[in-house]
Design an enzyme around this catalytic site. Structure first.
Site, PDB file in Angstrom:
ATOM      1  N   LYS A 210      -0.649   9.718   3.455  1.00 42.85           N
ATOM      2  CA  LYS A 210      -1.865   9.302   2.770  1.00 42.85           C
ATOM      3  C   LYS A 210      -2.032  10.030   1.436  1.00 42.85           C
ATOM      4  O   LYS A 210      -2.598   9.486   0.477  1.00 42.85           O
ATOM      5  CB  LYS A 210      -3.083   9.533   3.667  1.00 42.85           C
ATOM      6  CG  LYS A 210      -3.159   8.558   4.834  1.00 42.85           C
ATOM      7  CD  LYS A 210      -3.219   7.112   4.352  1.00 42.85           C
ATOM      8  CE  LYS A 210      -3.440   6.123   5.468  1.00 42.85           C
ATOM      9  NZ  LYS A 210      -3.534   4.727   4.973  1.00 42.85           N
TER      10      LYS A 210
ATOM     11  N   ASN B  30      -4.676  -2.230   3.046  1.00 39.55           N
ATOM     12  CA  ASN B  30      -5.333  -1.509   4.145  1.00 39.55           C
ATOM     13  C   ASN B  30      -4.410  -1.156   5.306  1.00 39.55           C
ATOM     14  O   ASN B  30      -4.677  -0.210   6.039  1.00 39.55           O
ATOM     15  CB  ASN B  30      -6.487  -2.390   4.659  1.00 39.55           C
ATOM     16  CG  ASN B  30      -7.052  -1.931   5.982  1.00 39.55           C
ATOM     17  OD1 ASN B  30      -7.677  -0.877   6.077  1.00 39.55           O
ATOM     18  ND2 ASN B  30      -6.821  -2.724   7.022  1.00 39.55           N
TER      19      ASN B  30
ATOM     20  N   ASP C  67       4.618  -8.366   9.826  1.00 40.00           N
ATOM     21  CA  ASP C  67       4.769  -6.920   9.820  1.00 40.00           C
ATOM     22  C   ASP C  67       5.221  -6.553   8.411  1.00 40.00           C
ATOM     23  O   ASP C  67       6.314  -6.924   7.988  1.00 40.00           O
ATOM     24  CB  ASP C  67       5.818  -6.505  10.857  1.00 40.00           C
ATOM     25  CG  ASP C  67       6.058  -5.003  10.895  1.00 40.00           C
ATOM     26  OD1 ASP C  67       5.675  -4.299   9.943  1.00 40.00           O
ATOM     27  OD2 ASP C  67       6.678  -4.537  11.873  1.00 40.00           O
TER      28      ASP C  67
ATOM     29  N   TYR D 210       1.025  12.513   8.730  1.00 36.80           N
ATOM     30  CA  TYR D 210       0.046  11.487   8.368  1.00 36.80           C
ATOM     31  C   TYR D 210      -0.627  11.851   7.053  1.00 36.80           C
ATOM     32  O   TYR D 210      -0.773  10.996   6.158  1.00 36.80           O
ATOM     33  CB  TYR D 210      -0.997  11.341   9.473  1.00 36.80           C
ATOM     34  CG  TYR D 210      -2.086  10.355   9.127  1.00 36.80           C
ATOM     35  CD1 TYR D 210      -1.815   8.986   9.136  1.00 36.80           C
ATOM     36  CD2 TYR D 210      -3.361  10.781   8.779  1.00 36.80           C
ATOM     37  CE1 TYR D 210      -2.809   8.073   8.798  1.00 36.80           C
ATOM     38  CE2 TYR D 210      -4.349   9.869   8.449  1.00 36.80           C
ATOM     39  CZ  TYR D 210      -4.068   8.519   8.455  1.00 36.80           C
ATOM     40  OH  TYR D 210      -5.048   7.615   8.115  1.00 36.80           O
TER      41      TYR D 210
ATOM     42  N   SER E 261      -6.735   5.102   1.706  1.00 43.44           N
ATOM     43  CA  SER E 261      -6.150   6.403   2.026  1.00 43.44           C
ATOM     44  C   SER E 261      -6.970   6.988   3.171  1.00 43.44           C
ATOM     45  O   SER E 261      -7.276   6.296   4.132  1.00 43.44           O
ATOM     46  CB  SER E 261      -6.125   7.302   0.785  1.00 43.44           C
ATOM     47  OG  SER E 261      -5.554   8.555   1.073  1.00 43.44           O
TER      48      SER E 261
ATOM     49  N   THR F 289     -13.258   2.843  14.680  1.00 50.28           N
ATOM     50  CA  THR F 289     -12.328   1.714  14.758  1.00 50.28           C
ATOM     51  C   THR F 289     -11.329   2.006  15.875  1.00 50.28           C
ATOM     52  O   THR F 289     -11.428   3.019  16.571  1.00 50.28           O
ATOM     53  CB  THR F 289     -11.580   1.522  13.434  1.00 50.28           C
ATOM     54  OG1 THR F 289     -10.698   2.638  13.223  1.00 50.28           O
ATOM     55  CG2 THR F 289     -12.557   1.431  12.259  1.00 50.28           C
TER      56      THR F 289
END
Length: 275
Positions: free
Chosen positions: A151, A83, A57, A147, A133, A182
Site C-alpha cells: 500500500k 479499489n 481477476d 501489506y 491505499s 467490510t
C-alpha cells in the site's frame, strides 16, 4: 452527458458501495470483479445500458487488454476507482515467496495494469482517479509489513502519477481508510506466527480479532469520501478517512519528524580540520 466510471473490486466492500452510488447518479459503471454472481446481482437493479459487468481477476496476463477493450467499447471514461486488493498479515520471515509475490501482484502490479488500460481515456476526458491505499500505506503495524509495503507503493507511485499527469488535467487522489466494517479482515490471508513472533505478530492478531464491532467504522463514510473528491475541481492528493487513520498517520508523521530532527547531525558536513 452522464459520466462513465470504472470500478475494480466492485462486488463487495467499498467498491460495491461506490458502484451503487455512481449508478444512482445516472452514471454508466464498468464494474469489475471476480464474482460473476455478485456482478449479476449488482446489474439486476439497473438498466442494461447503464452498467457493463466484467468478471475478471485483474492479476491475469490479459487483464489490461480486457479492460482497455471495455473502455473503448463504452466510448469514454471519466472516473477510475482503483479499489481491488487484499490483505496479508504475518511476519516477514514466515511469509513465503509465493505469498509475498501474490500481495504485490494484486495490490501493486495489477493496480498499474488498470492504470495503463484506462489512462488514455482518462486523459481525453480530463478525468478523476481514486487510488485505494490504507492508513497502513503510511506506517506499519506488527504483522502488516508486506501489506503496508504494497500500500505504501500505491501511495508513492500515485503521488508520482499525479505529478506526471498535472499538465493533462487528470486529478489523482489517494484514499487512506482506517479500519472499516467490510469483509476485508475475513478475506485477508493470515500467516500464523511461531513462538518467536508470538509476543509481536501473535499479540497483534489476537488483539485485532478481539476488537468489538464498534471499533470498525461505517464503510459508507469511505464511499461518501470517494463521491466527494470526484466532484472537486481541485481534489486533495491524499485523504485519510476515519479517526483511526487520521490519528495513526499524524502520530507516525510526528514520530518520523522527531527522528529526522534527532539524527540530522549525520547529514551535516564534517568540520574541516586545519593543518
Amino acid at each position: 452527458m452522464s459520466s462513465t466510471w470504472l470500478i475494480t473490486g466492485a462486488t463487495s466492500g467499498f467498491g460495491r458501495l461506490v458502484a451503487e452510488r455512481a449508478l444512482a447518479t445516472g452514471a454508466h459503471v464498468i464494474a469489475v470483479g471476480r464474482r460473476r454472481d455478485r456482478l449479476a446481482d449488482l446489474a439486476a437493479a439497473v438498466p442494461d445500458n447503464k452498467i457493463t459487468t466484467i468478471p475478471l481477476d485483474i492479476t491475469v496476463a490479459d487483464a489490461e487488454q480486457v479492460l482497455a477493450d471495455a473502455v473503448r467499447e463504452v466510448g469514454r471514461l471519466d472516473v477510475l476507482v482503483n479499489n481491488a486488493g487484499y490483505g496479508l498479515f504475518g511476519s516477514i520471515e514466515e511469509t513465503g515467496a509465493d505469498l509475498a509475490r501474490a500481495i504485490f501482484e494484486t495490490n501493486v502490479l495489477a493496480n498499474l495494469a488498470v492504470l495503463r488500460a484506462t489512462l488514455p481515456a482518462l486523459r481525453a476526458s480530463r478525468g478523476r482517479i481514486v487510488q485505494l491505499s490504507s492508513l497502513l500505506g503510511q506506517f506499519s503495524w506488527p504483522a502488516s509489513s508486506l501489506y503496508s509495503a504494497s500500500k505504501g507503493a500505491v501511495d508513492l507511485f500515485s503521488e508520482g502519477l499525479a505529478l506526471d499527469l498535472a499538465p493533462t488535467g487528470v486529478k489523482v487522489t489517494v484514499l487512506e481508510p482506517g479500519v472499516f466494517g467490510t469483509d476485508f479482515a475475513a478475506s485477508a490471508h493470515i500467516v500464523a506466527p511461531n513462538e518467536v513472533y508470538t509476543p509481536t505478530v501473535g499479540k497483534f492478531l489476537t488483539d485485532f480479532s478481539a476488537l468489538p464491532p464498534e471499533a470498525f467504522g461505517d464503510p459508507e463514510q469511505v464511499a461518501d469520501a470517494i463521491m466527494a473528491v470526484v466532484e472537486m475541481e481541485e481534489p486533495p492528493l491524499r485523504v485519510a478517512v476515519g479517526a483511526d487513520a487520521v490519528e495513526g498517520i499524524r502520530s507516525s508523521l510526528r514520530s518520523r519528524l522527531a527522528e529526522l530532527d534527532r539524527w540530522e547531525s549525520f547529514s551535516r558536513e564534517p568540520a574541516v580540520e586545519s593543518v
